[in-house]
Design a protein around this motif. Structure first.
Motif, PDB file in Angstrom:
ATOM      1  N   GLY A 269      -9.976  21.877 -76.425  1.00  0.00           N
ATOM      2  CA  GLY A 269     -10.663  20.747 -75.243  1.00  0.00           C
ATOM      3  C   GLY A 269      -9.351  21.564 -74.247  1.00  0.00           C
ATOM      4  N   SER A 270      -9.095  20.807 -73.210  1.00  0.00           N
ATOM      5  CA  SER A 270      -8.431  21.532 -72.046  1.00  0.00           C
ATOM      6  C   SER A 270      -7.212  19.772 -72.168  1.00  0.00           C
ATOM      7  CB  SER A 270      -8.660  21.138 -70.694  1.00  0.00           C
ATOM      8  OG  SER A 270      -9.211  19.965 -70.065  1.00  0.00           O
ATOM      9  N   SER A 271      -5.890  20.270 -72.227  1.00  0.00           N
ATOM     10  CA  SER A 271      -4.368  19.012 -72.855  1.00  0.00           C
ATOM     11  C   SER A 271      -3.532  20.090 -71.457  1.00  0.00           C
ATOM     12  CB  SER A 271      -4.394  19.129 -73.663  1.00  0.00           C
ATOM     13  OG  SER A 271      -3.338  17.674 -73.884  1.00  0.00           O
ATOM     14  N   VAL A 272      -4.126  19.931 -70.148  1.00  0.00           N
ATOM     15  CA  VAL A 272      -4.465  19.483 -69.228  1.00  0.00           C
ATOM     16  C   VAL A 272      -4.906  20.381 -68.096  1.00  0.00           C
ATOM     17  CG1 VAL A 272      -4.206  16.983 -69.509  1.00  0.00           C
ATOM     18  CG2 VAL A 272      -3.395  18.119 -68.015  1.00  0.00           C
ATOM     19  N   ALA A 273      -6.640  19.907 -68.126  1.00  0.00           N
ATOM     20  CA  ALA A 273      -6.638  20.661 -66.778  1.00  0.00           C
ATOM     21  C   ALA A 273      -6.007  19.750 -65.457  1.00  0.00           C
ATOM     22  CB  ALA A 273      -8.196  21.460 -66.739  1.00  0.00           C
ATOM     23  N   ILE A 274      -5.609  20.977 -64.655  1.00  0.00           N
ATOM     24  CA  ILE A 274      -5.128  19.960 -63.291  1.00  0.00           C
ATOM     25  C   ILE A 274      -6.648  19.480 -62.392  1.00  0.00           C
ATOM     26  CG2 ILE A 274      -3.790  19.880 -61.537  1.00  0.00           C
ATOM     27  CD1 ILE A 274      -2.159  20.495 -63.959  1.00  0.00           C
ATOM     28  N   ALA A 275      -6.906  18.437 -62.315  1.00  0.00           N
ATOM     29  CA  ALA A 275      -8.100  17.698 -61.652  1.00  0.00           C
ATOM     30  C   ALA A 275      -7.896  17.948 -60.184  1.00  0.00           C
ATOM     31  CB  ALA A 275      -8.102  16.224 -62.751  1.00  0.00           C
ATOM     32  N   PHE A 276      -6.186  17.895 -59.345  1.00  0.00           N
ATOM     33  CA  PHE A 276      -6.877  17.554 -58.423  1.00  0.00           C
ATOM     34  C   PHE A 276      -6.696  18.888 -57.532  1.00  0.00           C
ATOM     35  CE2 PHE A 276      -4.645  13.478 -58.101  1.00  0.00           C
ATOM     36  CZ  PHE A 276      -6.601  12.365 -58.628  1.00  0.00           C
ATOM     37  N   ALA A 277      -6.799  19.693 -58.073  1.00  0.00           N
ATOM     38  CA  ALA A 277      -6.835  21.343 -58.230  1.00  0.00           C
ATOM     39  C   ALA A 277      -7.895  22.049 -57.693  1.00  0.00           C
ATOM     40  CB  ALA A 277      -5.674  22.195 -58.848  1.00  0.00           C
ATOM     41  N   ARG A 278      -9.027  20.959 -58.380  1.00  0.00           N
ATOM     42  CA  ARG A 278     -10.178  21.396 -57.901  1.00  0.00           C
ATOM     43  C   ARG A 278     -10.568  20.081 -57.774  1.00  0.00           C
ATOM     44  NH1 ARG A 278      -8.499  23.089 -62.796  1.00  0.00           N
ATOM     45  NH2 ARG A 278      -7.608  25.557 -63.636  1.00  0.00           N
ATOM     46  N   THR A 279     -12.501  20.613 -57.141  1.00  0.00           N
ATOM     47  CA  THR A 279     -13.079  19.223 -56.896  1.00  0.00           C
ATOM     48  C   THR A 279     -13.930  18.897 -57.848  1.00  0.00           C
ATOM     49  OG1 THR A 279     -15.060  20.660 -56.090  1.00  0.00           O
ATOM     50  CG2 THR A 279     -13.766  20.179 -54.723  1.00  0.00           C
ATOM     51  N   PRO A 280     -14.363  17.459 -57.947  1.00  0.00           N
ATOM     52  CA  PRO A 280     -15.357  17.286 -59.001  1.00  0.00           C
ATOM     53  C   PRO A 280     -16.349  18.202 -59.738  1.00  0.00           C
ATOM     54  CG  PRO A 280     -14.400  15.428 -58.358  1.00  0.00           C
ATOM     55  CD  PRO A 280     -14.511  16.474 -57.250  1.00  0.00           C
TER      56      PRO A 280
END
Length: 242
Positions: free
Chosen positions: A27-38
């Motif tokens: 898993g990712s802990s964490v991947a940066i959500a707002f660096a990418r679109t959904p």
């Protein structure tokens, strides 16, 4: 095995891990959500999930505003509502990937309304990966409880903050959300200092202390210190970082 996003793309490391292991969850802990679109996150996560035989846990976090706006050059606003919508957008995209449903997600921050068959990667055995959110403050904790499948606690944590703030806030968000009857996992991260001899242990302890000091200097983690009446420590630590 969880991979952080710092100087490297976590999805690439996880893809390798998925190919060289057969049983452990990754898993990712964490991947940066707002660096990418959904949609960008959905494609990367889906590929890793498929490559690993359905073993991915998609752990997402917001990072802080300067990194999103100045390092990634992406928009920042209302992080808790934005993250909630981000997760719901991911669920809509995953549903289209898995079941071929028409993609029609329209929100305040994200809109995804186009997915021709050529660009749909198709279903994965066992269905989409679970989505866990990292959270510290009350608003993001409530968001995690409301929309996610799990919570990743920050290492700057105490038993008191966990029992008195995290658990009740997440539970309230869960009860008020649309996923109240679905399973939810809370993962607690611990900082551990180890070594082969006293010198190595001392060096590891010093490094862990520095990490705690760095976390204490970050405004996003101030709620934990304030819970114990240690808000002034944040002010002092923040001044050191400057």
């Amino acid at each position: 095995m969880f991979v952080a996003e710092a100087a490297h793309d976590p999805y690439i490391a996880l893809a390798f891990a998925g190919q060289t292991t057969s049983q452990i969850r990754i898993g990712s802990s964490v991947a940066i959500a707002f660096a990418r679109t959904p949609m960008s996150t959905a494609y990367s996560a889906w590929d890793v999930h498929r490559l690993s035989g359905g073993r991915l846990i998609l752990g997402l976090g917001t990072q802080i505003k300067p990194h999103i706006t100045r390092r990634f050059d992406m928009p920042w606003s209302s992080p808790a509502p934005r993250m909630s919508e981000y997760v719901e957008a991911l669920r809509a995209i995953f549903d289209s990937f898995q079941n071929g449903s028409k993609l029609d997600f329209q929100g305040d921050f994200y809109n995804h309304t186009l997915l021709p068959p050529l660009f749909n990667p198709g279903p994965v055995d066992g269905g989409p990966p679970p989505i866990w959110l990292a959270a510290v403050g009350p608003r993001m904790l409530a968001a995690a409880g409301s929309v996610a499948d799990g919570l990743i606690c920050h290492p700057l944590l105490s038993r008191s903050y966990l029992d008195e703030v995290i658990v009740p806030t997440v539970a309230a968000g869960r009860a008020a959300g649309a996923h109240a009857d679905e399973p939810f996992t809370t993962a607690v991260l611990c900082m551990v200092a180890t070594g082969r001899d006293e010198e190595q242990v001392a060096a590891a302890i010093a490094g862990t202390k520095r990490q705690i000091g760095f976390y204490a200097s970050t405004p996003a983690y101030l709620p934990v210190l304030e819970h114990h009446g240690w808000g002034d420590l944040h002010t002092e630590a923040h001044a050191f970082t400057k």
